[in-house]
Design an enzyme around this catalytic site. Structure first.
Site, mmCIF file in Angstrom:
data_model
loop_
_atom_site.group_PDB
_atom_site.id
_atom_site.type_symbol
_atom_site.label_atom_id
_atom_site.label_comp_id
_atom_site.label_asym_id
_atom_site.label_seq_id
_atom_site.Cartn_x
_atom_site.Cartn_y
_atom_site.Cartn_z
ATOM 1 N N ASP A 1 -9.060 3.231 1.308
ATOM 2 C CA ASP A 1 -8.034 3.747 2.212
ATOM 3 C C ASP A 1 -8.710 4.308 3.456
ATOM 4 O O ASP A 1 -9.397 5.320 3.382
ATOM 5 C CB ASP A 1 -7.217 4.832 1.521
ATOM 6 C CG ASP A 1 -6.046 5.312 2.366
ATOM 7 O OD1 ASP A 1 -5.886 4.837 3.514
ATOM 8 O OD2 ASP A 1 -5.292 6.151 1.867
ATOM 9 N N ARG B 1 -3.601 -0.717 5.368
ATOM 10 C CA ARG B 1 -4.139 -1.772 4.498
ATOM 11 C C ARG B 1 -3.209 -2.963 4.318
ATOM 12 O O ARG B 1 -3.613 -4.113 4.525
ATOM 13 C CB ARG B 1 -4.492 -1.189 3.121
ATOM 14 C CG ARG B 1 -5.655 -0.240 3.167
ATOM 15 C CD ARG B 1 -5.833 0.463 1.857
ATOM 16 N NE ARG B 1 -4.779 1.460 1.690
ATOM 17 C CZ ARG B 1 -4.714 2.325 0.692
ATOM 18 N NH1 ARG B 1 -5.621 2.287 -0.260
ATOM 19 N NH2 ARG B 1 -3.752 3.217 0.622
ATOM 20 N N CYS C 1 0.856 -1.185 0.000
ATOM 21 C CA CYS C 1 0.000 0.000 0.000
ATOM 22 C C CYS C 1 0.894 1.239 0.000
ATOM 23 O O CYS C 1 2.038 1.177 -0.434
ATOM 24 C CB CYS C 1 -0.991 -0.020 1.156
ATOM 25 S SG CYS C 1 -0.280 0.184 2.808
#
Length: 170
Positions: free
Chosen positions: A142, A19, A13
């Site tokens: 996100d 994440r 990420c």
């Protein structure tokens, strides 16, 4: 009988504190529960969070969902390591583009999403994480700029994709 090496999966990420770290932790723990030997790690395309632990909100969501919170420190992906992974999963199309350019500039041959376990092991497969999502492709949301629900939404996507990754790693 020769034992095949475990599948090697890297989650990527932006900063490697939300994440990718959540996906890393969940895949590692669920693969262990399923008895699947897999090497898992995560990294970011940026060095802005280098050395930082998992985001406290991500840690809370993992803990509340029954997962162990990893003792992971954020790191930036290095071109030299791309060839070491069977499957490199980008959380967004932006991350995917960065990874593909990095691989191309370093001369690492790569392909897209694997269709089956037989597709792993002959060089890295670089694709979107959600290319393996039974609910459809796209970016993993996100949660960084959002609230608790955003982290729960990210968790939901990760938990939905994890069984597909485990099936590929078998």
């Amino acid at each position: 009988m020769t034992q095949l090496r475990p599948a090697r999966v890297l989650m990527v990420c932006t900063g490697n504190i939300c994440r990718s770290t959540m996906a890393h932790a969940i895949l590692q723990q669920e693969a262990a529960r399923a008895g699947v030997d897999v090497v898992v790690d995560s990294a970011g395309v940026s060095d802005e969070e280098q050395g930082n632990p998992i985001d406290r909100r991500a840690a809370r969501v993992l803990r509340d969902a029954g997962y162990a919170v990893p003792d992971h420190r954020a790191r930036q992906i290095r071109a030299a390591e791309l060839g070491e992974w069977d499957l490199i999963l980008a959380m967004t199309s932006r991350h995917l583009g960065i990874l593909q350019r990095l691989a191309d500039r370093s001369g690492v041959e790569h392909e897209g999403a694997p269709a089956s376990a037989e597709d792993l092991g002959a060089g890295p497969r670089i694709c979107l994480y959600r290319d393996l999502d039974p609910a459809g492709s796209g970016d993993v949301p996100d949660p960084w700029y959002g609230g608790h629900q955003d982290f729960l939404d990210t968790l939901e996507v990760i938990e939905r994709v994890t069984p597909t990754i485990i099936a590929l790693a078998r």
